[in-house]
Design an enzyme around this catalytic site. Structure first.
Site, PDB file in Angstrom:
ATOM      1  N   GLY A  70       0.901  -1.100   0.000  1.00  0.00           N
ATOM      2  CA  GLY A  70      -0.136   0.103   0.126  1.00  0.00           C
ATOM      3  C   GLY A  70       0.982   1.170  -0.179  1.00  0.00           C
ATOM      4  O   GLY A  70       2.128   1.257   0.070  1.00  0.00           O
ATOM      5  N   ILE A  73       4.685   6.532  -3.292  1.00  0.00           N
ATOM      6  CA  ILE A  73       6.316   6.723  -3.644  1.00  0.00           C
ATOM      7  C   ILE A  73       7.144   6.970  -2.609  1.00  0.00           C
ATOM      8  O   ILE A  73       6.686   7.903  -1.747  1.00  0.00           O
ATOM      9  CB  ILE A  73       6.576   7.389  -4.909  1.00  0.00           C
ATOM     10  CG1 ILE A  73       7.857   6.895  -5.377  1.00  0.00           C
ATOM     11  CG2 ILE A  73       6.135   8.811  -4.746  1.00  0.00           C
ATOM     12  CD1 ILE A  73       8.229   7.449  -7.008  1.00  0.00           C
ATOM     13  N   TRP A  75      11.447   6.632  -0.993  1.00  0.00           N
ATOM     14  CA  TRP A  75      12.732   6.117  -1.369  1.00  0.00           C
ATOM     15  C   TRP A  75      13.359   5.317  -0.143  1.00  0.00           C
ATOM     16  O   TRP A  75      13.080   5.519   1.094  1.00  0.00           O
ATOM     17  CB  TRP A  75      13.547   7.575  -1.284  1.00  0.00           C
ATOM     18  CG  TRP A  75      15.228   7.412  -1.576  1.00  0.00           C
ATOM     19  CD1 TRP A  75      15.724   7.440  -2.532  1.00  0.00           C
ATOM     20  CD2 TRP A  75      16.232   7.288  -0.196  1.00  0.00           C
ATOM     21  NE1 TRP A  75      17.161   7.229  -2.222  1.00  0.00           N
ATOM     22  CE2 TRP A  75      17.335   7.134  -1.137  1.00  0.00           C
ATOM     23  CE3 TRP A  75      15.946   7.379   1.256  1.00  0.00           C
ATOM     24  CZ2 TRP A  75      18.730   7.221   0.000  1.00  0.00           C
ATOM     25  CZ3 TRP A  75      17.343   7.326   1.837  1.00  0.00           C
ATOM     26  CH2 TRP A  75      18.444   7.306   1.188  1.00  0.00           C
ATOM     27  N   HIS A  76      14.182   4.448  -0.649  1.00  0.00           N
ATOM     28  CA  HIS A  76      14.979   3.769   0.486  1.00  0.00           C
ATOM     29  C   HIS A  76      16.460   3.909   0.207  1.00  0.00           C
ATOM     30  O   HIS A  76      17.025   3.856  -1.092  1.00  0.00           O
ATOM     31  CB  HIS A  76      14.754   2.130   0.362  1.00  0.00           C
ATOM     32  CG  HIS A  76      13.213   1.843   0.981  1.00  0.00           C
ATOM     33  ND1 HIS A  76      12.816   2.228   2.037  1.00  0.00           N
ATOM     34  CD2 HIS A  76      12.278   1.353   0.373  1.00  0.00           C
ATOM     35  CE1 HIS A  76      11.302   1.948   1.994  1.00  0.00           C
ATOM     36  NE2 HIS A  76      11.109   1.376   1.168  1.00  0.00           N
ATOM     37  N   ALA A 141       8.357   5.913   7.722  1.00  0.00           N
ATOM     38  CA  ALA A 141       7.266   5.825   6.624  1.00  0.00           C
ATOM     39  C   ALA A 141       6.917   4.409   6.781  1.00  0.00           C
ATOM     40  O   ALA A 141       7.504   3.514   7.284  1.00  0.00           O
ATOM     41  CB  ALA A 141       7.857   6.117   5.202  1.00  0.00           C
ATOM     42  N   GLY A 143       4.440   1.028   4.668  1.00  0.00           N
ATOM     43  CA  GLY A 143       3.652   0.694   3.475  1.00  0.00           C
ATOM     44  C   GLY A 143       3.523  -0.863   3.752  1.00  0.00           C
ATOM     45  O   GLY A 143       4.922  -1.362   3.871  1.00  0.00           O
ATOM     46  N   GLY A 154       6.924  -3.037   5.402  1.00  0.00           N
ATOM     47  CA  GLY A 154       7.047  -2.619   6.719  1.00  0.00           C
ATOM     48  C   GLY A 154       7.167  -1.144   6.859  1.00  0.00           C
ATOM     49  O   GLY A 154       6.424  -0.277   6.482  1.00  0.00           O
ATOM     50  N   PHE A 155       8.282  -0.934   7.543  1.00  0.00           N
ATOM     51  CA  PHE A 155       8.479   0.363   7.809  1.00  0.00           C
ATOM     52  C   PHE A 155       9.988   0.763   7.544  1.00  0.00           C
ATOM     53  O   PHE A 155      10.854   0.149   7.494  1.00  0.00           O
ATOM     54  CB  PHE A 155       8.431   0.480   9.560  1.00  0.00           C
ATOM     55  CG  PHE A 155       9.412   0.051  10.354  1.00  0.00           C
ATOM     56  CD1 PHE A 155      10.614   0.349  10.760  1.00  0.00           C
ATOM     57  CD2 PHE A 155       8.971  -1.499  10.666  1.00  0.00           C
ATOM     58  CE1 PHE A 155      11.367  -0.385  11.387  1.00  0.00           C
ATOM     59  CE2 PHE A 155      10.178  -2.246  11.569  1.00  0.00           C
ATOM     60  CZ  PHE A 155      11.326  -1.558  11.766  1.00  0.00           C
ATOM     61  N   CYS A 172       5.967  10.096  -0.603  1.00  0.00           N
ATOM     62  CA  CYS A 172       4.659   9.481  -0.114  1.00  0.00           C
ATOM     63  C   CYS A 172       3.574  10.305  -0.337  1.00  0.00           C
ATOM     64  O   CYS A 172       2.279  10.134  -0.148  1.00  0.00           O
ATOM     65  CB  CYS A 172       4.830   9.362   1.490  1.00  0.00           C
ATOM     66  SG  CYS A 172       6.110   8.611   2.348  1.00  0.00           S
TER      67      CYS A 172
END
Length: 213
Positions: A70, A73, A75-76, A141, A143, A154-155, A172
């Site tokens: 869910g 957009i 970034w990681h 964040a 999702g 997850g987070f 987001c």
């Protein structure tokens, strides 16, 4: 609950590789295996959840990995601690409650570093509310996806990441708020390595009460 480290600086984890590990662990949990939390630090990547709109994607053509979680957009990358709790939820399934537990995990971790984080109504994730430093700004964040009763994704908690990535997307999907890090809020370098054991101590908080009983 089993905790598995996939990789941290300088051994950053490719997103697609971690996603495949998630799928493998998810299949095991669905089959009755032990709940598992994957902890890691990704190589730089943009990922787009199902609700991402075209105008929120990178303005410069940077590639994006479309994922089945869910959210929108994000970034990681280096300086961000990512956690993927893969766990069976009790029946009746309450996805919102799972998200709230992830938020509380990050709120509690932030508190240990002297950062007063909170929730913002109708916006998932963990936030530092508007003050003399600036407007509401997201520090963590979330999702998630639930399939066959078991969670995925997850987070992500911003520790000391470079926030220049926010300049090429609408993070987001939220255009009227900022993004921050633990380092920026406390005025010193707070690394993923420093935050990792604190997150691990708080992971029990993400277990649903009916499962923990």
């Amino acid at each position: 609950m089993r905790i598995q480290h996939l990789g941290f600086a300088p051994d950053f984890v490719d997103y697609e590789q971690a996603w495949e590990v998630q799928r493998q662990v998810h299949a095991d949990v669905v089959a009755g295996g032990e709940d598992t939390v994957l902890l890691l630090e990704h190589s730089p990547v943009y990922t787009a959840g199902k609700r991402t709109e075209a105008h929120e994607r990178p303005f410069d053509g940077t590639p994006v990995v479309d994922v089945d979680r869910g959210g929108k957009i994000t970034w990681h990358g280096p300086g961000q601690l990512v956690g993927y709790p893969i766990m069976a939820l009790p029946i009746p399934i309450d996805v919102v409650a799972h998200v709230r537990r992830l938020e509380q995990l990050m709120i509690d971790v932030c508190a240990e570093f002297g950062v007063d984080a909170d929730r913002v109504e109708e916006r998932s994730g963990t936030w530092v509310l508007a003050d003399d430093k600036g407007p509401d700004r997201k520090i963590g964040a979330i999702g998630v996806r639930v399939s066959k009763r078991a969670t995925m994704h997850g987070f992500s908690l911003n520790c000391d990441c470079d926030l220049s990535w926010t300049q090429t997307i609408v993070p987001c999907g939220i255009a009227d708020a900022g993004v921050t890090t633990l380092s920026r809020e406390v005025g010193r370098d707070v690394t993923v390595a420093e935050v990792l054991p604190v997150v691990e101590r708080h992971l029990s908080a993400i277990v649903a009460p009916s499962k923990a009983a």
